[in-house]
Every structure is written in structure tokens, then in C-alpha cells.
Design an enzyme around this catalytic site. Sequence first.
Site: not given
Ligand code: ARG
Length: 295
Positions: A189, A285
Site C-alpha cells: 500500500h 493504517c
Molecule cells: N492485513 C491488512 C491487509 O493486508 C493490512 C492493511 C494495512 N493497511 C494499510 N493502510 N496499509 O489488507
Amino acid sequence: MSTSMSSSPDHFIAPVHTPDIAPVPVTFLMCSPKLYDVNYVINPWMAGHVHDSSRTVAMAQWKRLYEAVTQLADVVLVEPQPGSPDMVFTANAGLEHNGVVVLSSFFHAERQGEERHFRRWFQQAGYTVLSLPRETPFEGEGDALFAVDGSRLWAGYGPRTSKSSHHYLSEAWKIEVASLHLIDERFYHLDTCFAPLEGGSVLYYPPAFDQASIMQIEDYYAANKRIVVTEADALRFACNVINIDRTVILNEVSRELSDQLKSNGFRVIEVQLSEFLKAGGAAKCLVMRLSGATH
Ligand code: ARG
């Protein structure tokens, strides 16, 4: 109001007007880790951690983060839902600006169940909610960050969000979108490797991007405004910061980086978030920035 869009970008209905919103203090959406768990593997961080996180420790860490954020901003909560253990990562609920939310269209089926819960929350809070077609993945603020002066939207694509979603974002707010290609699965991300900061600086981990994306970042931010993060700090989610005015709230990072942030004029608040790293997330996050509702 909820507006659904068909699969063609031409049918994307952007709101005809943006309601006037009285200036409100910055507000963040958070979700308690009451039902948090690592139940599946959809990013490299989760591998080896299925059912390996402690909910008690996660709750204590989350509460410290919550307290740090509430010192500086308002926090509103969305109720966690059974079957959605990643809902705690509200940055992925969608992207909000001027009362309009573009709801996430999750890449992985494991998280798609969250969409209706977040949709309901935003609708009840009075936001205008726009949706993307299922075949156009977009993972909200996790992959889309406004430049602090609001002049453009930085949007990631690759592991999760599709590049084709960026057009919709540009239409929703009539804003220039700079597309950044994420090429390292560990930084899946945009908010894991890039953070525009107050005062016009940027925190980023260059190897997470392809060359053309690095050039875009470096064209926009002068050399003295770039804070380059080492791999070791990037792996501590150092770019995953909550920035409120001159304060940054983040996971524990190296002394060198926290000193560098301080010498750039930031107050640094480190909160241990080890239980959330097991799911591939940290401070940023766990919050979603909201500018205000429209009711
Ligand atoms: N386990 C989640 C996923 O893989 C973690 C999300 C983390 N969020 C972020 N904004 N980077 O989607």
C-alpha cells in the site's frame, strides 16, 4: 446519498456540488481491535502469523495509539464486525475529501465483506458515498494520499489498487492524480512507503517504487524536503505515520530517523504496534482522516 457506478468510467457520476462544510478540527475514524486477528495471508507480513497475534496486547497498543491521537484530534469509531478481522485498519475503508467518500473496492475477497459495514457507517454519518466497480480494486487511503496543500492526490497502484481506479478519483474531486507504481510486495500500500508531511516535506522509501514514480516524487519535492527512510526503518513501518500539524505518531523507529524528524521540526510520538505489524499495518493504517460530514 449513495451513488453506484457502472463499470465504465464514463458512467462515473461525480457529485454535482460539494456541500459547504464548516471548518472542523481534524477527525479520524478508528475501529477497536476487539475482533482483530490474523486469519488469512493476503500480504507477506501475515505469512507465519496466522492466529499468532495477542488480542490483549493488540488492545493495549491500540489504546495507546487512540490516546495519542485524541490528544490532538477528534476520533470517531466504527463498530468491529464478526468475520472482518482487518476492519481495524480503517485507512482502507475508503478515501474522504470535502464530505465525499470513495469507498474501497477490495482486491482480496477476504476483505470485501468490510465494504458494506463501512458504507453503512459513512451513509449514517452523512457522507456522500461513491462506489467503484468490483473489477476496479481501490483500497482507500491506504493507497491514496493528498498532498498537504491539497493540490494533488498521490495514488499508488500495483499489488492492490488498480491504476484504472485513479481516473475515478480524479473525477470525484476534480483533482490531479499522480500515479505511483508500487513494485515491492512488502510495501503493498502507498501508506507503507510514502507520507506527505506538513511543511511540505515527504517521508519515503525509494526502492518501493519504480524509476518513473521516484522521478515524479523527486520532481515535486525539493531535495531538502525529502526524508529518505532506510530499509530497516521502512520494515518498521516508519513511513506509516499519522501527521497532525507538527506531530507525527508512528511505530517505534530508529533513533536516527526520529532525530531527523525532530530536526525537521516534528514532535515524534512512538507507539509500539508490533501486534498490527503481524497483519502488515501500523499507525497510519489504523486511522482514516475525515474532514467532516455533510448533514
Ligand atoms: N492485513 C491488512 C491487509 O493486508 C493490512 C492493511 C494495512 N493497511 C494499510 N493502510 N496499509 O489488507
